[in-house]
Design a protein around this motif. Structure first.
Motif, short mmCIF file in Angstrom:
data_model
loop_
_atom_site.label_atom_id
_atom_site.label_comp_id
_atom_site.label_asym_id
_atom_site.label_seq_id
_atom_site.Cartn_x
_atom_site.Cartn_y
_atom_site.Cartn_z
N PRO A 139 -39.58 -99.35 60.81
CA PRO A 139 -39.02 -98.06 60.38
C PRO A 139 -39.83 -97.49 59.23
O PRO A 139 -40.30 -98.23 58.37
CB PRO A 139 -37.60 -98.43 59.93
CG PRO A 139 -37.65 -99.89 59.64
CD PRO A 139 -38.72 -100.47 60.52
N ASN A 140 -40.02 -96.19 59.23
CA ASN A 140 -40.76 -95.52 58.16
C ASN A 140 -39.78 -95.14 57.07
O ASN A 140 -39.06 -94.16 57.17
CB ASN A 140 -41.48 -94.28 58.72
CG ASN A 140 -42.42 -93.67 57.69
OD1 ASN A 140 -42.57 -94.19 56.60
ND2 ASN A 140 -43.04 -92.57 58.06
N THR A 141 -39.72 -95.94 56.03
CA THR A 141 -38.79 -95.67 54.93
C THR A 141 -39.50 -94.89 53.85
O THR A 141 -40.73 -94.85 53.79
CB THR A 141 -38.25 -96.99 54.33
OG1 THR A 141 -39.36 -97.71 53.79
CG2 THR A 141 -37.56 -97.83 55.39
N ASP A 142 -38.72 -94.27 53.00
CA ASP A 142 -39.31 -93.52 51.90
C ASP A 142 -39.79 -94.44 50.78
O ASP A 142 -40.58 -94.04 49.93
CB ASP A 142 -38.30 -92.51 51.34
CG ASP A 142 -38.11 -91.33 52.29
OD1 ASP A 142 -39.01 -91.07 53.10
OD2 ASP A 142 -37.05 -90.67 52.21
N GLU A 143 -39.30 -95.68 50.77
CA GLU A 143 -39.75 -96.64 49.77
C GLU A 143 -41.16 -97.08 50.13
O GLU A 143 -41.39 -97.68 51.16
CB GLU A 143 -38.83 -97.86 49.75
CG GLU A 143 -37.67 -97.72 48.83
CD GLU A 143 -36.89 -99.01 48.72
OE1 GLU A 143 -37.51 -100.08 48.57
OE2 GLU A 143 -35.67 -98.93 48.78
N LYS A 144 -42.09 -96.78 49.24
CA LYS A 144 -43.48 -97.12 49.51
C LYS A 144 -43.88 -98.28 48.62
O LYS A 144 -44.07 -98.12 47.43
CB LYS A 144 -44.38 -95.91 49.26
CG LYS A 144 -44.05 -94.78 50.23
CD LYS A 144 -44.88 -93.56 49.95
CE LYS A 144 -44.52 -92.48 50.95
NZ LYS A 144 -45.02 -91.19 50.64
N GLY A 145 -43.97 -99.44 49.23
CA GLY A 145 -44.36 -100.61 48.46
C GLY A 145 -45.87 -100.71 48.36
O GLY A 145 -46.60 -100.24 49.22
N SER A 192 -57.60 -97.92 46.06
CA SER A 192 -56.61 -98.47 45.13
C SER A 192 -55.75 -97.37 44.55
O SER A 192 -56.20 -96.26 44.29
CB SER A 192 -57.31 -99.21 43.98
OG SER A 192 -58.04 -100.29 44.48
N GLU A 193 -54.48 -97.72 44.35
CA GLU A 193 -53.54 -96.78 43.75
C GLU A 193 -52.98 -97.32 42.45
O GLU A 193 -52.38 -96.59 41.67
CB GLU A 193 -52.39 -96.50 44.73
CG GLU A 193 -52.90 -95.81 45.99
CD GLU A 193 -51.80 -95.59 47.01
OE1 GLU A 193 -50.65 -95.39 46.63
OE2 GLU A 193 -52.13 -95.64 48.21
N LYS A 194 -53.20 -98.62 42.20
CA LYS A 194 -52.72 -99.24 40.97
C LYS A 194 -53.60 -100.45 40.67
O LYS A 194 -54.01 -101.15 41.59
CB LYS A 194 -51.26 -99.68 41.14
CG LYS A 194 -50.67 -100.42 39.96
CD LYS A 194 -49.20 -100.74 40.24
CE LYS A 194 -48.86 -102.11 39.77
NZ LYS A 194 -47.50 -102.50 40.09
N ILE A 195 -53.87 -100.66 39.40
CA ILE A 195 -54.68 -101.80 38.97
C ILE A 195 -53.94 -102.48 37.82
O ILE A 195 -53.56 -101.83 36.86
CB ILE A 195 -56.08 -101.37 38.51
CG1 ILE A 195 -56.80 -100.63 39.65
CG2 ILE A 195 -56.90 -102.57 38.04
CD1 ILE A 195 -58.01 -99.85 39.20
N GLU A 196 -53.73 -103.79 37.96
CA GLU A 196 -53.12 -104.57 36.89
C GLU A 196 -54.21 -105.45 36.28
O GLU A 196 -54.97 -106.08 37.00
CB GLU A 196 -52.00 -105.47 37.41
CG GLU A 196 -50.77 -104.73 37.83
CD GLU A 196 -49.66 -105.66 38.32
OE1 GLU A 196 -48.56 -105.15 38.52
OE2 GLU A 196 -49.90 -106.88 38.51
N ASP A 224 -48.70 -99.98 51.03
CA ASP A 224 -48.61 -100.78 52.24
C ASP A 224 -48.54 -99.87 53.46
O ASP A 224 -47.94 -98.80 53.41
CB ASP A 224 -47.37 -101.68 52.19
CG ASP A 224 -47.48 -102.88 53.11
OD1 ASP A 224 -48.53 -103.02 53.78
OD2 ASP A 224 -46.52 -103.66 53.17
N THR A 225 -49.19 -100.27 54.54
CA THR A 225 -49.20 -99.49 55.77
C THR A 225 -47.97 -99.80 56.60
O THR A 225 -47.60 -100.95 56.76
CB THR A 225 -50.46 -99.84 56.60
OG1 THR A 225 -51.61 -99.72 55.75
CG2 THR A 225 -50.61 -98.93 57.78
N VAL A 226 -47.34 -98.75 57.11
CA VAL A 226 -46.21 -98.95 58.02
C VAL A 226 -46.78 -99.36 59.37
O VAL A 226 -47.65 -98.70 59.93
CB VAL A 226 -45.37 -97.66 58.16
CG1 VAL A 226 -44.26 -97.87 59.17
CG2 VAL A 226 -44.80 -97.25 56.81
#
Length: 152
Positions: free
Chosen positions: A101-107, A35-39, A94-96
């Motif tokens: 395309p490998n974008t810099d935006e990491k969702g 995990s990288e974020k927890i809400e 999210d895994t590309v």
């Protein structure tokens, strides 16, 4: 790609382990340490996020405090008489996928949800394909139900 394969293997092993003997300890990590974020929200108002844990050290501390290796898989507990309390939504990058395309935006995508019950040592763990119930150690249940942990 490798991350996705590892997650799939972990979830398959948890599923098989859960079906083979529901009273065993959880030996496989269900991937929450990724995990990288927890809400955190309450069952009373699930759309209202009470707090967000997105500092990696705090996420790691949260996951370590869960003592996942001490969780015990159980049949559906009598949660129908219990009141749901807090909802913990766990996210990871999210895994590309191949060909994308490998974008810099990491969702971030939601990988799991933990639901706690008031005054209960039981929790529900929901993933994309599984919905499992666990009995957790008393200190873990108290930690997850402590309002001070939910508001940052």
């Amino acid at each position: 790609m490798m991350k996705k394969v590892c997650m799939l293997l972990i979830f398959v092993s948890v599923f098989l382990f859960g079906c083979s003997n529901e009273k065993k300890d959880l030996k496989e990590n269900p991937g929450l340490d990724k995990s990288e974020k927890i809400e955190v929200s309450s069952e009373e108002n699930p759309e209202l996020v009470l707090s967000v844990i997105d500092n990696q050290d705090e996420v790691n501390e949260f996951v370590n405090t869960l003592e996942i290796n001490k969780w015990r898989i159980v049949d559906t507990p009598s949660t129908s008489t219990s009141t749901k309390e807090y909802i913990y939504k766990m996210y990871q990058e999210d895994t590309v996928k191949l060909g994308e395309p490998n974008t810099d935006e990491k969702g971030l995508k939601q990988i799991a949800t933990i639901i706690t019950y008031k005054e209960s040592p039981y929790i529900e763990l929901r993933t994309k394909k599984l919905d499992l119930y666990f009995k957790v150690p008393k200190d873990v249940a108290e930690y997850l139900s402590n309002k001070e942990n939910q508001k940052h």
